[in-house]
Design an enzyme around this catalytic site. Sequence first.
Site, mmCIF file in Angstrom:
data_model
loop_
_atom_site.group_PDB
_atom_site.id
_atom_site.type_symbol
_atom_site.label_atom_id
_atom_site.label_comp_id
_atom_site.label_asym_id
_atom_site.label_seq_id
_atom_site.Cartn_x
_atom_site.Cartn_y
_atom_site.Cartn_z
ATOM 1 C CE LYS A 182 -4.429 0.843 0.238
ATOM 2 N NZ LYS A 182 -5.674 0.186 -0.261
ATOM 3 C CG ASP B 85 -7.225 3.252 -0.834
ATOM 4 O OD1 ASP B 85 -7.874 2.292 -0.941
ATOM 5 O OD2 ASP B 85 -7.319 4.185 0.163
HETATM 6 P P1 NAP Z 1 -13.058 7.793 -2.671
HETATM 7 O O1 NAP Z 1 -13.615 7.268 -4.054
HETATM 8 O O2 NAP Z 1 -11.944 8.755 -2.557
HETATM 9 O O3 NAP Z 1 -14.282 8.049 -1.853
HETATM 10 C C1 NAP Z 1 -13.910 8.113 -0.211
HETATM 11 C C2 NAP Z 1 -15.173 8.447 0.200
HETATM 12 O O4 NAP Z 1 -14.976 8.390 1.887
HETATM 13 C C3 NAP Z 1 -15.788 9.984 -0.001
HETATM 14 O O5 NAP Z 1 -17.045 9.828 0.012
HETATM 15 C C4 NAP Z 1 -14.979 10.656 1.299
HETATM 16 O O6 NAP Z 1 -15.689 11.900 1.645
HETATM 17 C C5 NAP Z 1 -15.371 9.576 2.351
HETATM 18 N N1 NAP Z 1 -14.159 9.884 3.386
HETATM 19 C C6 NAP Z 1 -12.830 9.829 3.221
HETATM 20 N N2 NAP Z 1 -12.336 10.194 4.319
HETATM 21 C C7 NAP Z 1 -13.437 10.220 5.306
HETATM 22 C C8 NAP Z 1 -13.413 10.460 6.581
HETATM 23 N N3 NAP Z 1 -12.204 10.820 7.309
HETATM 24 N N4 NAP Z 1 -14.432 10.681 7.203
HETATM 25 C C9 NAP Z 1 -15.636 10.320 6.548
HETATM 26 N N5 NAP Z 1 -15.661 10.218 5.386
HETATM 27 C C10 NAP Z 1 -14.558 10.156 4.738
HETATM 28 O O7 NAP Z 1 -12.517 6.580 -2.266
HETATM 29 P P2 NAP Z 1 -12.692 4.933 -2.337
HETATM 30 O O8 NAP Z 1 -11.911 4.210 -3.451
HETATM 31 O O9 NAP Z 1 -14.180 4.742 -2.541
HETATM 32 O O10 NAP Z 1 -12.590 4.364 -1.029
HETATM 33 C C11 NAP Z 1 -13.467 3.895 0.235
HETATM 34 C C12 NAP Z 1 -12.688 2.858 1.111
HETATM 35 O O11 NAP Z 1 -12.855 1.615 0.267
HETATM 36 C C13 NAP Z 1 -11.240 3.097 1.579
HETATM 37 O O12 NAP Z 1 -11.237 2.610 2.760
HETATM 38 C C14 NAP Z 1 -10.564 2.149 0.705
HETATM 39 O O13 NAP Z 1 -9.538 1.926 1.231
HETATM 40 C C15 NAP Z 1 -11.573 1.038 0.312
HETATM 41 N N6 NAP Z 1 -11.197 0.346 -0.859
HETATM 42 C C16 NAP Z 1 -11.426 1.106 -1.970
HETATM 43 C C17 NAP Z 1 -11.039 0.028 -3.098
HETATM 44 C C18 NAP Z 1 -11.226 0.776 -4.573
HETATM 45 O O14 NAP Z 1 -11.114 0.047 -5.365
HETATM 46 N N7 NAP Z 1 -11.234 1.948 -4.494
HETATM 47 C C19 NAP Z 1 -10.626 -1.320 -2.895
HETATM 48 C C20 NAP Z 1 -10.855 -1.833 -1.650
HETATM 49 C C21 NAP Z 1 -10.922 -1.138 -0.733
HETATM 50 P P3 NAP Z 1 -14.938 13.192 1.282
HETATM 51 O O15 NAP Z 1 -15.175 13.377 -0.101
HETATM 52 O O16 NAP Z 1 -15.700 14.100 1.974
HETATM 53 O O17 NAP Z 1 -13.369 12.900 1.703
#
Ligand code: NAP
Length: 449
Positions: A128, A168
């Site tokens: 990561k 991510d």
């Molecule tokens: P993303 O598109 O950047 O979206 C993140 C979302 O979470 C946004 O709505 C953001 O709101 C919110 N967020 C971030 N930090 C926050 C906080 N401290 N408190 C409350 N809300 C928060 O990211 P994503 O890819 O969807 O990833 C979301 C989660 O899934 C993460 O834990 C990531 O590690 C996990 N994940 C993602 C993938 C993937 O393929 N993308 C795969 C496995 C796991 P704001 O806009 O206000 O920041």
Amino acid sequence: MSTSPQLEEFMNGLIRRNPGEPEFHQAVHEVAQHIIPFVEKNPKYEAAQILQRLTEPDRIVSFRVCWEDDQGQVRTQRGYRVQHSNAIGPYKGGIRFHDNVTQSILKFLAFEQTFKNSLTGLPMGGGKGGSDFNPKGKSDREIMRFCQAFMTELSRHIGPFTDVPAGDIGVGGREISYMFGQYKRIRNEFTGVLTGKGLAFGGSEIRVEATGYGVVYFMEDMLNHKGLKFEGKVCCVSGSGNVAQYAVEKITTLGGKVVTVSDSSGTVHDSEGINAEKLAHIKELKEVKRARISDYILKYPHAEFIAGRRPWHIPCDLAFPCATQNEINAEEAAMLVANGCIGVSEGANMPSEKGAIDVFQNARILFAPSKAANAGGVAVSGLEMTQNSMRLSWSRDELNQRLRTIMGDIHKRCVQYGADEDGHIDYLKGANVGGFVKVADAMLAYGVI
Ligand code: NAP
């Protein structure tokens, strides 16, 4: 929280060696509580100190990233890549850009990733990376300059056979494209060094959807295993980014009703349900306008925006935390259970605090930990690597079918290793032990390295 003298001794040592890293301690504890009893019954792993070795990353690279903002001011950020384990394949895991990124957070994510990648059945190790760069409010050109500066250093440490990062939080298609372009420029080679690329240059169909779809497929399998159906279930989703958006889409397709989405400023509660048209609007708000989720109520005034709160006080049958780590505490978990929630599928990485997991486990509701439930994203990333190596592209249908099969296989593996004597499935134990075995066997085969 289960505890034993062996677990306590192990954790004390880990905390001493890794001071000030609470997220890493939390992730290791969650795994060690199941692995310690398992290795006691399987002494070959204990003799080779597999768990001890697995809690020390292969290496951590940390570096300075300098870039210029639109005012010509020099900015300095810190970049990282945690290469946790390449026992069963090249390091693989996302890059996160968020101002709260620390070494502890990336170490926990890389540790989790190793188990998750093993569960997919594909040959991928765990890693990561990321930076404390905050993309919010930055112009496109600032994002480009930062991504290029970040990749200028990262390119020394990655490669298609060494380490293959993906997106991510804060890193989507735009950022991956800027980084891939810079890697290509520096190395003068076109290789599958990143996943989540655009379809025009080596990306895979279904990658954007994969994590969100997978989280919902896993819930569907848990429900089916208990003889229950998805149709008609009221669902709370947190987040409104990549994972949340496609979880909402799949829930709706399967006949569920999504009543919440959120971001770091608060929660939208739409009791009428978020249908395809409303989801399209959310995508536009977040992806195109890069606006806040509170703007949802400007278009849909019947909905309510609850500033500064997470969705868990709103009654639902199923919960899908898809925002970030530690976004459900014990109190919120108790509220979910009291309001009739029968299942939680973790889209975000480690969204439930230890106390929250205890509540879910004690209530014996369906609880799918992130390393199993959100493995669909990295699984399709693995398939993107395969397609890049073969220099061909599979169709959307083919990839969706493969994703469905992989999620089903992960569910089966969890049942295999997580079934209690009374037939209840402890999915956390199943995912931990199921993810551990393959990596541990590879490490045993290599001897002491
Ligand atoms: P993303 O598109 O950047 O979206 C993140 C979302 O979470 C946004 O709505 C953001 O709101 C919110 N967020 C971030 N930090 C926050 C906080 N401290 N408190 C409350 N809300 C928060 O990211 P994503 O890819 O969807 O990833 C979301 C989660 O899934 C993460 O834990 C990531 O590690 C996990 N994940 C993602 C993938 C993937 O393929 N993308 C795969 C496995 C796991 P704001 O806009 O206000 O920041």
